[in-house]
Enzyme design. Structure first.
Site, PDB file in Angstrom:
ATOM      1  N   ALA A 181     -11.124  12.916  -7.128  1.00 28.51           N
ATOM      2  CA  ALA A 181     -11.481  13.755  -8.350  1.00 28.51           C
ATOM      3  C   ALA A 181     -12.026  14.963  -8.067  1.00 28.51           C
ATOM      4  O   ALA A 181     -12.368  15.282  -7.001  1.00 28.51           O
ATOM      5  CB  ALA A 181     -12.902  12.905  -8.913  1.00 28.51           C
ATOM      6  N   GLY A 207     -10.691   9.704  -5.482  1.00 26.82           N
ATOM      7  CA  GLY A 207      -9.728   9.354  -6.488  1.00 26.82           C
ATOM      8  C   GLY A 207      -8.208   9.625  -6.176  1.00 26.82           C
ATOM      9  O   GLY A 207      -7.349   8.879  -6.899  1.00 26.82           O
ATOM     10  N   GLU A 233      -7.585   6.249  -4.639  1.00 21.85           N
ATOM     11  CA  GLU A 233      -7.414   5.306  -5.900  1.00 21.85           C
ATOM     12  C   GLU A 233      -5.966   5.380  -6.737  1.00 21.85           C
ATOM     13  O   GLU A 233      -5.563   4.538  -7.084  1.00 21.85           O
ATOM     14  CB  GLU A 233      -8.644   5.541  -6.722  1.00 21.85           C
ATOM     15  CG  GLU A 233      -9.858   5.072  -5.961  1.00 21.85           C
ATOM     16  CD  GLU A 233     -11.168   5.541  -6.920  1.00 21.85           C
ATOM     17  OE1 GLU A 233     -11.537   6.924  -7.025  1.00 21.85           O
ATOM     18  OE2 GLU A 233     -12.024   4.691  -7.085  1.00 21.85           O
ATOM     19  N   GLU A 257     -16.609   8.737  -1.167  1.00 20.58           N
ATOM     20  CA  GLU A 257     -17.657   8.877  -2.410  1.00 20.58           C
ATOM     21  C   GLU A 257     -19.146   8.885  -1.918  1.00 20.58           C
ATOM     22  O   GLU A 257     -19.929   9.525  -2.304  1.00 20.58           O
ATOM     23  CB  GLU A 257     -17.314   8.103  -3.484  1.00 20.58           C
ATOM     24  CG  GLU A 257     -16.224   8.455  -4.301  1.00 20.58           C
ATOM     25  CD  GLU A 257     -15.148   7.620  -3.813  1.00 20.58           C
ATOM     26  OE1 GLU A 257     -14.929   7.133  -2.646  1.00 20.58           O
ATOM     27  OE2 GLU A 257     -13.935   7.862  -4.527  1.00 20.58           O
TER      28      GLU A 257
END
Ligand code: CAA
Length: 262
Positions: free
Chosen positions: A69, A112, A115, A135
């Protein structure tokens, strides 16, 4: 879908029935900003709606599939805005797409990015793909399904180690642990391999492909007996389609089936 309307992704139709989406923020290692994810969802919806695409390949570049992200976008968020606006909820839209999606992962697939790769239907990677959920090093945890999908894919012991340490893992490990379906020898072979598989899938009857994707995905939601029953009902329902008659008759007559999608 019109190429010109996207800023953060590139789209093409490189093979019959195959859509390709290339994440295209190379300077930010394809960090998955909100505008990028909005475009990704829109492009997937457009391929799905076009009826031309029977499968889609998502890829990045040699250095990065996606490095997570967008940290610069997130850094000033507070709880009220993250929770209040349900930050990154729209990432899950990808999992509602009914046509199969293949990720061709080269380079970094972190946070992300990892993911996103785990959300698709088939994960292929190149030799230098690097996966991880870092993270924890940013004071947060995976937020787009990583703790759930990684644990499903590789089991609690390894998932816990990866998520708690933030250590990366390799393409070879991803394949050995069952996260990646295949590792290819070069980045180019990975993308070509994903396009080959997408083309194969796109050559089959669309109803059977849609049903197959749905039943496999349901396996992660159901207990075994419920899942087996759901599969049987969907299997039975396909005897109401023209493609079932076409497929089985073609086999019996030693001909190539001409699918109608009906
Ligand atoms: N968000 C925003 N920008 C990012 C980014 C990210 N996730 N990852 C890399 N970038 C930017 C860098 O800031 C840098 O920008 P500038 O040139 O403007 O400085 C550019 O991309 C190139 O990156 P580096 O210079 O860091 O490249 P490198 O080769 O030295 O290192 C890397 C590569 C190890 C992947 C490193 O970039 C890195 O650690 N990135 C962050 C990885 C990460 O923590 N991802 C998880 C994000 S949190 C998340 O994803 C939450 C969730 O669960 C949804």
């Amino acid at each position: 879908p019109a190429e010109a309307s996207y800023e953060h992704i590139l789209i093409s139709t490189p093979r019959p029935g195959v859509g390709q989406i290339t994440l295209n923020r190379p300077k930010a290692l394809n960090a998955l900003s909100t505008p990028l994810m909005t475009e990704l969802n829109a492009a997937l919806r457009a391929f799905e709606a076009s009826k031309e695409a029977g499968a889609v390949v998502i890829t990045g570049n040699e250095k990065a599939f996606a490095a997570g992200a967008d940290i610069k976008e997130m850094k000033d968020l507070n709880f009220a805005s993250a929770f209040g606006n349900d930050f990154i909820k729209n990432w899950s839209e990808l999992t509602q797409i009914s046509i199969p999606i293949i990720a061709a992962v080269n380079g970094y697939a972190l946070g992300g990015g990892c993911e996103l790769a785990m959300m698709v239907d088939i994960l292929y990677c190149g030799p230098k793909a690097t996966f991880g959920q870092p993270e924890i090093k940013l004071g947060v945890i995976p937020g787009a399904g990583g703790s759930q999908r990684l644990t499903w894919a590789i089991g609690k012991a390894k998932a816990m180690e990866i998520i708690l340490t933030g250590k990366n893992f390799s393409a070879e490990e991803a394949e050995r642990w069952g996260l990646a379906a295949r590792v290819f020898e070069t980045p180019e072979a990975c993308v070509e391999g994903a396009l080959d598989t997408a083309e194969t899938i796109a050559s089959y009857g669309r109803l059977a492909v849609k049903a197959a994707k749905e039943v496999v995905n349901q396996s992660m939601e159901n207990g075994l007996s419920e899942g087996v029953k759901f599969e049987r009902r969907v299997f039975q329902s396909l005897f109401a389609t023209r493609d079932q008659k076409i497929g089985m008759t073609a086999f019996a007559e030693k001909k190539k089936p001409q699918w109608t999608g009906e």
